[in-house]
Design an enzyme around this catalytic site. Structure first.
Site, PDB file in Angstrom:
ATOM      1  N   GLY A  68      30.849  -9.567  49.477  1.00 10.64           N
ATOM      2  CA  GLY A  68      29.504  -9.766  50.013  1.00 10.64           C
ATOM      3  C   GLY A  68      28.953 -11.146  49.718  1.00 10.64           C
ATOM      4  O   GLY A  68      28.348 -11.794  50.580  1.00 10.64           O
ATOM      5  N   GLU A  69      29.158 -11.604  48.493  1.00  7.40           N
ATOM      6  CA  GLU A  69      28.666 -12.929  48.106  1.00  7.40           C
ATOM      7  C   GLU A  69      29.452 -14.038  48.800  1.00  7.40           C
ATOM      8  O   GLU A  69      28.898 -15.092  49.136  1.00  7.40           O
ATOM      9  CB  GLU A  69      28.747 -13.100  46.584  1.00  7.40           C
ATOM     10  CG  GLU A  69      27.803 -12.211  45.794  1.00  7.40           C
ATOM     11  CD  GLU A  69      28.358 -10.805  45.577  1.00  7.40           C
ATOM     12  OE1 GLU A  69      29.500 -10.533  46.026  1.00  7.40           O
ATOM     13  OE2 GLU A  69      27.654  -9.975  44.977  1.00  7.40           O
TER      14      GLU A  69
END
EC number: 2.4.99.12
Length: 446
Positions: free
Chosen positions: A72-73
């Site tokens: 996600g990051e």
């Protein structure tokens, strides 16, 4: 960073607890060292021993260090690195990750970094060692990566740290508030907090961030390029999934958790009664569950095949109802061929997952009642009718069918998804503007 006696004591407690935690993992680590390919190299990097080629490339080059823990990051960091490389091609940029999936994802979607490495274990010796090797001019934490020893050592070396695309869930904020006396001290070493939303800004302030250092810059995921998939690419994806040209509708369930795949199968069976050519794609949050999900489908008369088992060209051994997407990095683009999207982690109490990926493709989105990790994004999309929340499994099944049998409603959702994404782009530039201000103040840019 000078520590008083109380602060020193708190760091000692943190380090002891961290060491005890790692001690409990020794049997698991030994097993993974024996069985998991590449795990030894990952551990070596985490204790500060970089591959020689990478070390020579980035050692003492005063890099901009961007830390993005996992998938996600990495998705959020991708437009940041892309734009930073365009504007400042002379800068050395490195990206660090924590997980193996994040490492693979970084290599797939970030092509502007000079180096990709594993983040060091958060113990003073290891963080000090890696910071001495890299000696970055600035450290950028993507979303909310709070590592106490890493931040303390960086502060001691006068390395500025900022947070970009900051996000903190209500659950995490509640836990951090139990130790605000500690988090306030840790967060004091971060110069600027660029948060995704006003809610995230409130949460980070509530756990100890200086309000004067907190600003709202939006979500860089709105600037991701996974929304740009040509018709030719979409056709290649359909072929790769083994779907014939007449396959319609295609239902995609992304990032599903245990307890969500049965409702998905129930909904798909109802859809298939109405649309015999319907197809299904399930992308489990944890790909090791792929075989269990296939077995669950058998009881519904739904035949699925793992993406990793499909031969080149996408043709399955025999006709299938759908595909289990057990690969890394494909989901964001696979959403483009869907006609209805369910985003998981929402029918169970996980808090939901990234609904911007399907929204960027203008897809009708259905979620369950648990979207507390993405409150502001959900509220924005749902207020425009672009995303529908259901209360339970029965409502989920009926809503999926209702959307697909109402073309006007589906088109309305499509148009509003695209409009919301377009209206909220630009966060990457705002984040990079704040980085430039920070480095200009410190005379470190260029």
């Amino acid at each position: 960073m000078k520590l008083n006696a109380r602060s020193t004591f708190l760091y000692w407690v943190y380090n002891i607890l961290l060491l005890l935690y790692w001690a409990t993992l020794i049997p698991v680590l030994i097993y993974r060292l024996i069985r998991e390919e590449g795990f030894f190299q990952r551990i070596k990097q985490s204790i500060g021993w970089l591959p020689e080629e990478l070390k020579q490339k980035i050692s003492n080059r005063h890099a901009i260090w961007i830390h993005a823990a996992s998938v996600g990051e990495i998705v959020a960091a991708s437009p940041i690195v892309r734009e930073m490389r365009k504007e400042h091609p002379e800068e050395i940029i490195i990206v660090s990750v924590v997980t193996a999936t994040g490492f693979r994802m970084a290599h797939q979607i970030i092509d502007g970094a000079d180096g990709i490495l594993f983040f060091p274990l958060d113990l003073p010796y290891f963080t000090n060692r890696i910071l001495n090797i890299i000696n970055p001019k600035v450290i950028v934490l993507v979303e909310t990566e709070i590592w106490p020893n890493f931040l303390r050592v960086a502060a001691g070396k006068s390395i500025p740290v900022m947070m970009m695309n900051g996000r903190i869930s209500n659950r995490s904020a509640s836990r951090y508030r139990l130790i605000t006396f500690f988090t306030k001290m840790v967060l004091s070493s971060i110069r600027v907090f660029c948060m995704q939303s006003r809610i995230d800004a409130q949460y980070i302030i509530s756990i100890g961030a200086d309000p004067n250092r907190v600003i709202v810059t939006g979500n860089t995921k709105y600037d991701q390029t996974y929304g740009i998939v040509t018709e030719e690419e979409q056709q290649r994806l359909r072929t790769a999934m083994g779907f014939a040209d007449g396959a319609y509708p295609i239902m995609i369930a992304g990032s599903t958790h245990k307890g969500e795949n049965i409702p998905v199968y129930r909904a798909f069976c109802k859809i298939k009664e109405r649309f015999p050519a319907a197809k299904l794609i399930i992308a489990p949050r944890y790909i090791y569950q792929a075989d269990l999900i296939i077995n669950a489908g058998v009881s519904f008369g739904v035949t699925m095949v793992k993406r990793s088992d499909m031969p080149d060209g996408g043709e399955a051994v025999r006709p299938r109802d759908g595909v289990i997407l057990d690969t890394i990095g494909e989901l964001g683009r696979v959403y483009s061929i869907g006609d209805l999207i369910f985003v998981g982690g929402s029918l169970v109490r996980v808090g939901g997952h990234n609904i911007l990926e399907p929204a960027a493709h203008g897809k009708p989105i259905v979620v369950g009642p648990n979207m507390f990790n993405f409150v502001e994004i959900f509220e924005l999309l749902s207020s425009r009718g672009a995303c529908v929340m259901v209360r339970n499994e029965d409502e989920f099944v009926q809503t999926c069918l209702d959307i697909l049998t109402d073309p006007a409603r589906a088109e309305h959702m499509h148009e509003n998804c695209l409009a919301v994404v377009a209206e909220n782009q630009g966060a990457t530039k705002r984040n990079l503007d704040e980085l430039k201000k920070l480095l200009d103040r410190l005379h470190l840019w260029g």
